[in-house]
Design a protein around this motif. Structure first.
Motif, mmCIF file in Angstrom:
data_model
loop_
_atom_site.group_PDB
_atom_site.id
_atom_site.type_symbol
_atom_site.label_atom_id
_atom_site.label_comp_id
_atom_site.label_asym_id
_atom_site.label_seq_id
_atom_site.Cartn_x
_atom_site.Cartn_y
_atom_site.Cartn_z
ATOM 1 N N LYS A 74 -32.551 -63.093 36.753
ATOM 2 C CA LYS A 74 -32.340 -62.500 38.076
ATOM 3 C C LYS A 74 -31.468 -63.416 38.924
ATOM 4 N N LEU A 75 -30.584 -62.794 39.693
ATOM 5 C CA LEU A 75 -29.771 -63.559 40.622
ATOM 6 C C LEU A 75 -30.500 -63.782 41.936
ATOM 7 N N ARG A 76 -31.332 -62.802 42.321
ATOM 8 C CA ARG A 76 -32.117 -62.924 43.553
ATOM 9 C C ARG A 76 -33.474 -62.286 43.316
ATOM 10 N N ASP A 77 -34.521 -62.920 43.798
ATOM 11 C CA ASP A 77 -35.859 -62.360 43.658
ATOM 12 C C ASP A 77 -35.925 -60.982 44.304
ATOM 13 N N GLY A 78 -36.532 -60.056 43.595
ATOM 14 C CA GLY A 78 -36.710 -58.713 44.126
ATOM 15 C C GLY A 78 -35.516 -57.808 43.936
ATOM 16 N N ASN A 79 -34.379 -58.349 43.491
ATOM 17 C CA ASN A 79 -33.186 -57.539 43.259
ATOM 18 C C ASN A 79 -33.089 -57.252 41.762
#
Length: 231
Positions: free
Chosen positions: A172-177
């Motif tokens: 993941k590049l960003r949590d939640g994305n």
């Protein structure tokens, strides 16, 4: 190469044509290379005063050294010397003295990011041949969230494509994305990332290569390049 200086014919051809020395040797072995009108033999020394042809086509004076560029390719450009209609090529981004360089691997028209260009065929071979397994890193964006099961399938099991199994490392590049991912791979089959996700019903709407082997884009702006030295 200064007048009077000599070097092995395979090195001369490698520099002039952007091929590996082994590929140059194969041309010589096939009898495709002539020096001053005589079919060349392996190990021949040549100089700038010699007339060299490959398949009856004159070979221009070889450059004196190898050149290596890191280019940040914009989307919408193709990795080809020939124009394809109104579509620009990466060579439109280079000045005339650098247009002889060859791209090391490719990115499709809709992808962006790191492209390496060089006239060093041996280096290009080491970067692209499967036996060297050079790691490539991409940042992608999908048209919808990636389901956890599909993430596991791609990372742990692999997806069967027409040309074999495709297994990618996802982060993941960003949590939640769940649409934007970092993809790491050591293969280089045609449009492999796009085809892998398409097999599960996703469309890759953005694909940007950030790393290729030991080389990264760093702060190179889109459409620009940086010349590097290789030891």
């Amino acid at each position: 190469m200064l007048p009077g200086n000599s070097q092995r014919l395979n090195k001369y051809l490698a520099l002039a044509l952007g091929i590996s020395r082994r590929e140059a040797d194969l041309l010589i072995e096939k009898g495709s290379v002539c020096v001053n009108g005589v079919t060349a033999q392996l190990g021949l020394q040549v100089s700038s005063s010699d007339h060299i042809t490959v398949n009856n086509k004159e070979i221009p004076l070889a450059p004196t050294k190898y050149t290596y560029l890191l280019l940040n390719k914009p989307a919408g450009y193709v990795c080809s010397r020939r124009s394809q209609g109104d579509t620009p090529t990466i060579y439109d981004l280079l000045p005339l003295p650098l247009k002889h360089l060859k791209s090391v691997g490719r990115l499709d028209k809709d992808s962006s990011g790191l492209i390496i260009l060089t006239n060093d065929g041996d280096f290009a071979h080491r970067m692209t041949h499967p036996q060297y397994r050079k790691t490539k890193v991409y940042r992608i964006r999908l048209d919808r969230d990636l389901e956890p099961l599909h993430q596991q399938m791609i990372s742990d099991i692999g997806i069967t494509l027409d040309d074999g199994r495709s297994q990618l490392t996802l982060a993941k590049l960003r949590d939640g994305n769940l649409r934007e991912w970092q993809v790491t791979m050591s293969e280089g089959r045609n449009r492999q990332i796009r085809r892998t996700f398409a097999a599960l019903g996703y469309t890759v709407v953005r694909l940007d290569r950030t790393n290729f082997g030991n080389y990264s884009l760093g702060d190179i702006k889109r459409g620009l390049y940086h010349q590097i030295n290789i030891q």
